[in-house]
Design a protein around this motif. Structure first.
Motif, PDB file in Angstrom:
ATOM      1  N   SER A 392       0.833  -1.212   0.000  1.00 19.44           N
ATOM      2  CA  SER A 392       0.000   0.000   0.000  1.00 19.44           C
ATOM      3  C   SER A 392       0.865   1.259   0.000  1.00 19.44           C
ATOM      4  O   SER A 392       0.497   2.276  -0.595  1.00 19.44           O
ATOM      5  CB  SER A 392      -0.940  -0.002   1.213  1.00 19.44           C
ATOM      6  OG  SER A 392      -0.231   0.238   2.413  1.00 19.44           O
ATOM      7  N   PHE A 393       2.024   1.182   0.650  1.00 17.48           N
ATOM      8  CA  PHE A 393       2.961   2.314   0.663  1.00 17.48           C
ATOM      9  C   PHE A 393       3.489   2.578  -0.745  1.00 17.48           C
ATOM     10  O   PHE A 393       3.491   3.717  -1.233  1.00 17.48           O
ATOM     11  CB  PHE A 393       4.110   2.012   1.628  1.00 17.48           C
ATOM     12  CG  PHE A 393       5.265   2.973   1.526  1.00 17.48           C
ATOM     13  CD1 PHE A 393       5.176   4.233   2.081  1.00 17.48           C
ATOM     14  CD2 PHE A 393       6.432   2.609   0.863  1.00 17.48           C
ATOM     15  CE1 PHE A 393       6.246   5.131   1.982  1.00 17.48           C
ATOM     16  CE2 PHE A 393       7.495   3.484   0.760  1.00 17.48           C
ATOM     17  CZ  PHE A 393       7.403   4.751   1.317  1.00 17.48           C
ATOM     18  N   VAL A 394       3.941   1.514  -1.407  1.00 19.73           N
ATOM     19  CA  VAL A 394       4.481   1.644  -2.761  1.00 19.73           C
ATOM     20  C   VAL A 394       3.407   2.150  -3.721  1.00 19.73           C
ATOM     21  O   VAL A 394       3.667   3.048  -4.547  1.00 19.73           O
ATOM     22  CB  VAL A 394       5.040   0.287  -3.255  1.00 19.73           C
ATOM     23  CG1 VAL A 394       5.455   0.370  -4.718  1.00 19.73           C
ATOM     24  CG2 VAL A 394       6.210  -0.149  -2.387  1.00 19.73           C
ATOM     25  N   LEU A 395       2.206   1.593  -3.604  1.00 19.40           N
ATOM     26  CA  LEU A 395       1.114   2.017  -4.487  1.00 19.40           C
ATOM     27  C   LEU A 395       0.731   3.469  -4.230  1.00 19.40           C
ATOM     28  O   LEU A 395       0.445   4.229  -5.167  1.00 19.40           O
ATOM     29  CB  LEU A 395      -0.102   1.101  -4.273  1.00 19.40           C
ATOM     30  CG  LEU A 395      -1.287   1.312  -5.219  1.00 19.40           C
ATOM     31  CD1 LEU A 395      -0.864   1.066  -6.666  1.00 19.40           C
ATOM     32  CD2 LEU A 395      -2.439   0.372  -4.856  1.00 19.40           C
ATOM     33  N   SER A 396       0.712   3.861  -2.965  1.00 21.28           N
ATOM     34  CA  SER A 396       0.372   5.241  -2.619  1.00 21.28           C
ATOM     35  C   SER A 396       1.395   6.215  -3.187  1.00 21.28           C
ATOM     36  O   SER A 396       1.032   7.269  -3.737  1.00 21.28           O
ATOM     37  CB  SER A 396       0.309   5.403  -1.095  1.00 21.28           C
ATOM     38  OG  SER A 396      -0.702   4.598  -0.535  1.00 21.28           O
ATOM     39  N   ILE A 397       2.686   5.871  -3.069  1.00 21.55           N
ATOM     40  CA  ILE A 397       3.746   6.726  -3.616  1.00 21.55           C
ATOM     41  C   ILE A 397       3.608   6.848  -5.130  1.00 21.55           C
ATOM     42  O   ILE A 397       3.740   7.935  -5.709  1.00 21.55           O
ATOM     43  CB  ILE A 397       5.137   6.162  -3.251  1.00 21.55           C
ATOM     44  CG1 ILE A 397       5.385   6.290  -1.739  1.00 21.55           C
ATOM     45  CG2 ILE A 397       6.241   6.866  -4.037  1.00 21.55           C
ATOM     46  CD1 ILE A 397       5.419   7.712  -1.227  1.00 21.55           C
ATOM     47  N   TRP A 398       3.313   5.732  -5.764  1.00 22.02           N
ATOM     48  CA  TRP A 398       3.137   5.726  -7.224  1.00 22.02           C
ATOM     49  C   TRP A 398       1.986   6.627  -7.648  1.00 22.02           C
ATOM     50  O   TRP A 398       2.087   7.373  -8.632  1.00 22.02           O
ATOM     51  CB  TRP A 398       2.905   4.294  -7.683  1.00 22.02           C
ATOM     52  CG  TRP A 398       2.676   4.165  -9.169  1.00 22.02           C
ATOM     53  CD1 TRP A 398       3.594   4.310 -10.158  1.00 22.02           C
ATOM     54  CD2 TRP A 398       1.422   3.897  -9.802  1.00 22.02           C
ATOM     55  NE1 TRP A 398       3.013   4.127 -11.396  1.00 22.02           N
ATOM     56  CE2 TRP A 398       1.673   3.872 -11.200  1.00 22.02           C
ATOM     57  CE3 TRP A 398       0.134   3.660  -9.342  1.00 22.02           C
ATOM     58  CZ2 TRP A 398       0.661   3.636 -12.128  1.00 22.02           C
ATOM     59  CZ3 TRP A 398      -0.871   3.420 -10.255  1.00 22.02           C
ATOM     60  CH2 TRP A 398      -0.608   3.411 -11.633  1.00 22.02           C
ATOM     61  N   LYS A 399       0.875   6.573  -6.898  1.00 24.89           N
ATOM     62  CA  LYS A 399      -0.288   7.411  -7.215  1.00 24.89           C
ATOM     63  C   LYS A 399      -0.015   8.884  -6.917  1.00 24.89           C
ATOM     64  O   LYS A 399      -0.436   9.767  -7.672  1.00 24.89           O
ATOM     65  CB  LYS A 399      -1.503   6.934  -6.414  1.00 24.89           C
ATOM     66  CG  LYS A 399      -2.071   5.608  -6.863  1.00 24.89           C
ATOM     67  CD  LYS A 399      -2.735   5.692  -8.219  1.00 24.89           C
ATOM     68  CE  LYS A 399      -4.022   6.487  -8.174  1.00 24.89           C
ATOM     69  NZ  LYS A 399      -4.699   6.536  -9.493  1.00 24.89           N
ATOM     70  N   ILE A 400       0.694   9.155  -5.801  1.00 24.91           N
ATOM     71  CA  ILE A 400       0.984  10.543  -5.426  1.00 24.91           C
ATOM     72  C   ILE A 400       1.869  11.199  -6.480  1.00 24.91           C
ATOM     73  O   ILE A 400       1.740  12.387  -6.784  1.00 24.91           O
ATOM     74  CB  ILE A 400       1.662  10.590  -4.039  1.00 24.91           C
ATOM     75  CG1 ILE A 400       0.640  10.212  -2.952  1.00 24.91           C
ATOM     76  CG2 ILE A 400       2.230  11.973  -3.742  1.00 24.91           C
ATOM     77  CD1 ILE A 400       1.236  10.042  -1.569  1.00 24.91           C
TER      78      ILE A 400
END
Length: 412
Positions: A392-400
């Motif tokens: 979820s951290f990696v996905l959140s960074i990618w989306k941000i």
């Protein structure tokens, strides 16, 4: 401090969502821990019963009716019942290889728990492999001795009450005789007997006094002892038809109603029920954890999107994308650690609450409030929960990264 302020104003901006995420994550960990601990316990219990499986043991199950019990234990029939019990055991001695045991509560107590007086036959430890931390376990000589002083092995919780080598007198409630015992060994901490019906359930012997069922005791057995020993009576090295003959003998004159099941049948039946429950619970927990992670991701991205202008100004004033990543990482770690601590406290509370209500057979010696299996289950749980949080951290960074911050001047 700058990270704390950023986390508070951004990721914790929606307090209800943040609290809900924490609650769901904690509940997911509790559910996951329950499944994993049960799995470890079942695995340990299954391995502890391997000797029973290797010897194709048949397990006794007493299905006698209330009428049979009333008749056998009626004071007027007691003499005849005791005689029949002696004859039945004598027949078993001549025709079967067996291991018998029974337990009764003692008149003595420790820490408000009655001591468990357990009697076992010579072959009993052939299947359960109880070991001592000091002194020794029974040998063949202990089962043929005619001494008035009976050797005993005690549970580890009783090591301070009865010292190794000490002799003491105790009422044996199964025959109503004051017997003299001598401590020859102290069991390892948390020595236990696994239930053949529920592989994740154990009968702990920390408060037990174990005495041998000696040759001279065989001729003195009474109906109470035999009745208690019928349940989980072990018959080995016998064909099914011969075991059924013993059931028929027990039914003679409507004495007892005994059924025998192979250990393999018991284990198979347990796993049929256990797998269904475990899989259902695992699917539910997996869905709950997925929903929790999606909620955390949504909250993270939504918080950033709703504060785009504020973040653009912060970036102009020196906030780098690296700072956002570090803040998000700290936020995930805090969320994980708080839920982990809450889960830990919850299970510690449950253990101490229910331990005070249970019997001596359920009392466990803990290491800082938990057993080794508990710690292993917690480590596994935390690892499995950490994986989707990292995702979820990696996905959140990618989306941000995809969110346009028009005024952002500093980036990595």
């Amino acid at each position: 401090m700058k990270y704390y302020e950023f986390i508070k104003s951004t990721f914790l901006n929606k307090k209800v969502i943040s609290i809900l995420s924490l609650i769901l994550l904690t509940f997911s960990q509790i559910m996951l821990f329950t499944i994993i601990k049960s799995g470890y316990s079942v695995y340990e219990g299954y391995n502890s019963l391997k000797k029973l499986q290797e010897n194709h043991v048949y397990l006794g199950n007493d299905q006698s009716t209330d009428e049979q019990f009333k008749r056998n234990f009626n004071q007027q029939n007691m003499s005849n019942s005791n005689k029949t019990a002696k004859e039945f055991l004598s027949y078993m001695d001549k025709n079967y290889k067996y291991a018998i045991s029974w337990s009764t509560s003692s008149s003595e107590s420790l820490d408000n728990f009655s001591l468990q007086l357990k009697t076992i036959s010579e072959d009993y430890n052939k299947f359960y492999n109880l070991t001592t931390r000091s002194g020794r376990f029974f040998t063949h000589k202990d089962f043929i001795t005619t001494s008035s002083i009976i050797p005993v092995v005690i549970g580890s919780k009783l090591a301070n009450k009865y010292k190794l080598g000490e002799t003491f007198t105790l009422l044996n409630t199964s025959n109503n005789v004051n017997e003299k015992y001598k401590v020859i060994g102290v069991l390892d901490n948390n020595s236990s007997i696994t239930s053949v019906y529920n592989l994740d359930t154990k009968n702990y012997l920390n408060f037990a006094i174990i005495r041998p069922f000696r040759d001279i005791d065989v001729s003195k057995i009474n109906i109470l002892q035999l009745s208690a020993g019928f349940q989980d009576l072990l018959i080995y090295d016998s064909e099914k038809i011969k075991v059924n003959d013993l059931s028929s003998l027990a039914k003679k004159d409507d004495f007892f109603n005994m059924k025998f099941y192979s250990i393999d049948e018991n284990i198979k039946e347990f796993f049929e029920l256990y797998k269904t429950r475990a899989i259902t619970l695992a699917i539910f927990t997996g869905i709950l954890l997925l929903i929790t992670c999606l909620l955390i991701i949504w909250n993270t991205i939504n918080s950033v999107e709703s504060l785009k202008f504020d973040l653009s100004i912060r970036s102009f004033l020196g906030l780098s994308f690296k700072d956002i990543k570090i803040s998000l990482c700290i936020y995930k770690i805090l969320l994980f650690m708080i839920s982990a601590i809450l889960t830990f406290i919850y299970f510690i509370f449950l253990k101490f609450k229910y331990d005070s209500l249970d019997t001596s057979e359920t009392q466990i010696i803990y290491i800082m409030g938990l057993t080794k299996i508990d710690y292993l289950a917690f480590l596994t749980t935390f690892f499995l929960v950490a994986l989707p949080l990292i995702f979820s951290f990696v996905l959140s960074i990618w989306k941000i990264k995809k969110i346009p911050l028009t005024l952002r001047m500093i980036s990595d």
